[in-house]
Motif scaffolding. Structure first.
Motif, mmCIF file in Angstrom:
data_model
loop_
_atom_site.group_PDB
_atom_site.id
_atom_site.type_symbol
_atom_site.label_atom_id
_atom_site.label_comp_id
_atom_site.label_asym_id
_atom_site.label_seq_id
_atom_site.Cartn_x
_atom_site.Cartn_y
_atom_site.Cartn_z
ATOM 1 N N TYR A 77 0.850 -1.200 0.000
ATOM 2 C CA TYR A 77 0.000 0.000 0.000
ATOM 3 C C TYR A 77 0.880 1.243 0.000
ATOM 4 C CZ TYR A 77 -3.898 3.069 1.294
ATOM 5 O OH TYR A 77 -4.850 4.064 1.329
ATOM 6 N N VAL A 115 -6.994 1.709 2.806
ATOM 7 C CA VAL A 115 -6.527 0.464 2.183
ATOM 8 C C VAL A 115 -7.681 -0.506 1.914
ATOM 9 C CG1 VAL A 115 -5.851 -0.633 4.379
ATOM 10 C CG2 VAL A 115 -4.759 -1.341 2.258
ATOM 11 N N ALA A 170 -7.482 -6.220 2.282
ATOM 12 C CA ALA A 170 -6.451 -5.401 2.923
ATOM 13 C C ALA A 170 -5.778 -6.210 4.017
ATOM 14 C CB ALA A 170 -7.102 -4.156 3.524
ATOM 15 N N THR A 172 -3.190 -5.522 7.231
ATOM 16 C CA THR A 172 -2.466 -4.519 8.026
ATOM 17 C C THR A 172 -1.568 -5.276 9.003
ATOM 18 O OG1 THR A 172 -4.351 -4.424 9.503
ATOM 19 C CG2 THR A 172 -4.229 -2.723 7.821
ATOM 20 N N ASP A 173 -0.568 -4.600 9.512
ATOM 21 C CA ASP A 173 0.365 -5.243 10.452
ATOM 22 C C ASP A 173 1.053 -6.464 9.871
ATOM 23 O OD1 ASP A 173 -0.013 -3.458 12.443
ATOM 24 O OD2 ASP A 173 -1.696 -4.561 13.327
ATOM 25 N N THR A 180 1.413 -2.497 5.450
ATOM 26 C CA THR A 180 0.058 -2.447 4.893
ATOM 27 C C THR A 180 0.098 -2.870 3.429
ATOM 28 O OG1 THR A 180 -0.341 -0.630 6.401
ATOM 29 C CG2 THR A 180 -2.002 -0.999 4.726
ATOM 30 N N ARG A 181 -0.768 -3.815 3.098
ATOM 31 C CA ARG A 181 -0.713 -4.456 1.785
ATOM 32 C C ARG A 181 -2.115 -4.787 1.297
ATOM 33 N NH1 ARG A 181 3.940 -7.966 1.007
ATOM 34 N NH2 ARG A 181 5.716 -7.063 2.092
#
Ligand code: 6PG
Length: 246
Positions: A77, A115, A170, A172-173, A180-181
């Protein structure tokens, strides 16, 4: 579901050449059978070598560039011109050097302000693309991290349990930076007609064996969740990554 195929090559360099050839062969067959080929790319360290090989002779002239549509198995992201972007990586090593019509390249929309929104917008785009491709992603290229993650599906993370109608999610972490991806979901990956796991290095050997030999437990071994009902899964390994298989 056909059994996974496992191909082992002596070095990472030879593995990259064989993987590029495999992608060219599958893309050629898909384009001649269906007139189109939907290809999902990933990030990581070895794929750029494969991308460069596809963009150079002799494979450049074999690839059905005009029939290809390109999506991403996962993306970080970050803006698409950021040095961490998987899109930028693919542009620099492949897309800027080959004649794929620009309207057939579908980066993850990381310009969305949230995201989760990026994942939702990509889900809509992917659904439309799948409709145009008879529900089939012709080739999904995936790496695997030393912890067993594939795309941005990390062991123990809730993205592994994404709803069936969600095609991108999404994350996160993430334990691998950037945190974030956006990842294709298991449901999306299982639209694949051909999955290629491209894995090299001794640090992957334990997880390669676990993915192939241990009982089904995708929260420990995310690669096991990739079981396309009518697709072929191929593991392309160097000798170091395959060392625990025998
Ligand atoms: C990413 C990748 C990721 C990658 C694996 C393997 O964006 O980080 O798509 O899933 O494929 O982490 O990476 P290496 O090939 O560098 O080990």
């Amino acid at each position: 579901m056909p059994e996974p195929e496992v191909l082992i090559f002596p070095t990472a360099e030879i593995l990259a050449v064989a993987t590029a050839q495999r992608i060219a062969d599958v893309a050629t067959a898909a384009a001649s059978t269906h007139g189109t080929c939907l290809l999902a790319l990933c990030g990581g360290s070895l794929p750029p070598h494969v991308y460069r090989l596809l963009a150079a002779p002799p494979l450049y002239s074999q690839m059905p560039w005009g029939s290809l549509s390109v999506i991403w198995a996962d993306e970080r992201y970050v803006p698409l011109d950021h040095s961490d972007s998987n899109y930028l990586l693919a542009r620099q090593t492949l897309l800027d050097h080959v004649p794929i019509p620009s309207g057939q390249i579908f980066p993850v929309p990381t310009n969305q302000p949230i995201v989760a929104q990026a994942a939702d917008v990509y889900t809509h785009q992917l659904r439309a693309l799948l409709d145009r491709h008879a529900g089939r992603i012709d080739i999904v290229l995936l790496g695997m991290g030393p912890d067993g993650h594939i795309a941005s599906l990390f062991p123990g993370y809730p993205a592994l349990d994404a709803a069936q109608d969600q095609l991108a999610i999404a994350v996160t972490d993430a334990p691998k930076p950037p945190l974030t991806r956006i990842s294709l979901t298991p449901a999306a990956l299982n639209h694949a007609a051909n999955v290629i796991f491209l894995v090299a290095g001794a640090d992957k050997a334990t997880k390669v064996r676990a993915a192939l030999r241990d009982p089904y437990n995708p929260h420990t071994n995310p690669a096991q969740i990739v079981r396309p009902p009518t697709g072929q899964v191929t593991w392309m390994l160097d000798a170091a990554a395959a060392a625990d298989l025998t």
